[in-house]
Design an enzyme around this catalytic site. Structure first.
Site, PDB file in Angstrom:
ATOM      1  N   ASP A 137       0.849  -1.199   0.000  1.00 54.86           N
ATOM      2  CA  ASP A 137       0.000   0.000   0.000  1.00 54.86           C
ATOM      3  C   ASP A 137       0.889   1.255   0.000  1.00 54.86           C
ATOM      4  O   ASP A 137       1.795   1.362   0.830  1.00 54.86           O
ATOM      5  CB  ASP A 137      -0.875  -0.045   1.270  1.00 54.86           C
ATOM      6  CG  ASP A 137      -1.970   0.988   1.264  1.00 54.86           C
ATOM      7  OD1 ASP A 137      -2.437   1.361   0.171  1.00 54.86           O
ATOM      8  OD2 ASP A 137      -2.378   1.412   2.373  1.00 54.86           O
ATOM      9  N   HIS A 189      -9.415   5.062  -1.981  1.00 56.88           N
ATOM     10  CA  HIS A 189      -8.688   4.988  -0.710  1.00 56.88           C
ATOM     11  C   HIS A 189      -9.520   5.689   0.364  1.00 56.88           C
ATOM     12  O   HIS A 189     -10.512   6.326   0.068  1.00 56.88           O
ATOM     13  CB  HIS A 189      -7.324   5.688  -0.851  1.00 56.88           C
ATOM     14  CG  HIS A 189      -6.310   4.853  -1.555  1.00 56.88           C
ATOM     15  ND1 HIS A 189      -5.202   4.354  -0.920  1.00 56.88           N
ATOM     16  CD2 HIS A 189      -6.245   4.414  -2.835  1.00 56.88           C
ATOM     17  CE1 HIS A 189      -4.488   3.645  -1.789  1.00 56.88           C
ATOM     18  NE2 HIS A 189      -5.098   3.671  -2.956  1.00 56.88           N
ATOM     19  N   THR A 239      -8.321   2.385   8.946  1.00 53.43           N
ATOM     20  CA  THR A 239      -8.614   2.974  10.254  1.00 53.43           C
ATOM     21  C   THR A 239      -9.809   2.320  10.953  1.00 53.43           C
ATOM     22  O   THR A 239      -9.782   2.105  12.167  1.00 53.43           O
ATOM     23  CB  THR A 239      -8.852   4.503  10.102  1.00 53.43           C
ATOM     24  OG1 THR A 239      -7.719   5.054   9.422  1.00 53.43           O
ATOM     25  CG2 THR A 239      -9.006   5.189  11.446  1.00 53.43           C
TER      26      THR A 239
HETATM   27  P1  13P Z   1      -8.600   4.538   5.915  1.00 55.45           P
HETATM   28  O1  13P Z   1      -7.581   4.364   6.992  1.00 55.45           O
HETATM   29  O2  13P Z   1      -9.185   5.898   5.900  1.00 55.45           O
HETATM   30  O3  13P Z   1      -9.628   3.463   5.936  1.00 55.45           O
HETATM   31  O4  13P Z   1      -7.803   4.433   4.519  1.00 55.45           O
HETATM   32  C1  13P Z   1      -7.175   3.249   4.157  1.00 55.45           C
HETATM   33  C2  13P Z   1      -6.413   3.392   2.892  1.00 55.45           C
HETATM   34  O5  13P Z   1      -6.796   4.100   1.991  1.00 55.45           O
HETATM   35  C3  13P Z   1      -5.187   2.608   2.747  1.00 55.45           C
HETATM   36  O6  13P Z   1      -4.472   2.967   1.599  1.00 55.45           O
END
Ligand code: 13P
Length: 288
Positions: free
Chosen positions: A85, A208, A233
């Protein structure tokens, strides 16, 4: 089936008008929760690994070996991709070497020319190794494990330039933000998303910052070509909340409640529940 590149699952998702979830992992419990939830839903799944999480787990080779072994030991049959990621060029090289099945090169902070140049090189390497590759145009707002973005919307022409390099899926900034959304958030720019989709055609688009986006916006984004949604998150929040409740209720002090396998169970179960809810919302139940 199990460990595969994410190219095929996302092509199918785009054509079938649903999205596959990318859930970021942090440790063994996280990985187990995501894999078992996806298996229960008979859904394909992408395990997201940020550079910080990769380092925390002692390196990408450890992650790859753990995921492969866990798939085998748990009898996971749904398609699973191990995906870097927001990777740097170096991080992508390391994941290619470690045998990941997918990478994201985040060149959004470079000029478009440099983003094109570096992405081109990585597309070649990824495909030579049977991996899928995601690229990014326009930055995602907020912070993701040290990667900070201003959150500007992507330029649809730049999206086309990057999509034409042979990448497998594209992250385009459309006002989305990593982490919790501020109270004054303007919402997703569906105008940008529609323009990007028009320019990039069949290209699966990536959303994302999946945490905190209202369900109706998620559904509309899928209608407009989003085939992969990243969530990080939300799983962290439910894990912390369930763990806090366990300790605040004094459960760690009852009998052998301090046993790490007991202490971490409520949080792990909460992640699995959260993942199942998202998979249902994204529409990928039964699409394995
Ligand atoms: P969040 O932490 O807002 O869910 O985003 C995750 C993300 O986009 C990982 O690349």
């Amino acid at each position: 089936m199990a460990l595969v590149s994410a190219a095929e699952m996302l092509k199918k998702a785009k054509a079938g008008h649903y999205a596959v979830g990318q859930f970021n992992i942090n440790n063994l419990e996280w990985t187990k929760a995501v894999l078992t939830a996806a298996q229960e839903c008979n859904s394909p799944v992408i395990l997201g690994v940020s550079e910080g999480a990769g380092k925390y787990m002692t390196g990408y080779k450890t992650v790859q070996a753990m995921v492969a072994a866990m798939i085998d030991e748990l009898g996971i049959t749904v398609p699973v991709a191990t995906h870097l990621d927001h990777g740097s060029f170096d991080g992508c090289m390391k994941c290619i070497e470690a045998g990941f099945t997918s990478i994201m090169f985040d060149g959004s902070h470079y000029s478009i020319e440099e983003n094109v140049e570096k992405t081109t090189e990585l597309v070649k390497l990824a495909h030579e190794n049977g991996m899928s590759i995601e690229a990014e145009v326009g930055s995602i707002g907020g912070e993701e494990d040290g990667v900070v973005g201003a959150g500007e919307c992507a330029d649809p022409n730049e999206c086309k330039a990057i999509a034409d390099l042979g990448i497998d899926f594209l992250a385009a900034g459309i006002g989305n933000i990593h982490g919790k959304y501020p109270a004054n958030w303007a919402g997703l720019s569906f105008e940008t998303l529609a323009a990007v989709q028009e320019k990039t055609g069949d290209m699966p688009l990536v959303l994302h910052g999946g945490t905190g986006i209202p369900d109706d916006m998620i559904k509309k984004a899928i209608d407009l070509g989003v085939a992969k949604i990243n969530v990080n998150t939300d799983c962290q929040l439910v894990f912390a909340d369930a763990t806090r409740k366990y300790i605040e209720a004094g459960k760690d002090l009852e009998g052998k409640g301090f046993d790490p396998r007991k202490l971490l169970k409520p949080g792990t179960d909460a992640i699995a529940e959260c993942v199942k809810t998202k998979i249902e919302l994204f529409g990928s139940v039964g699409k394995a």
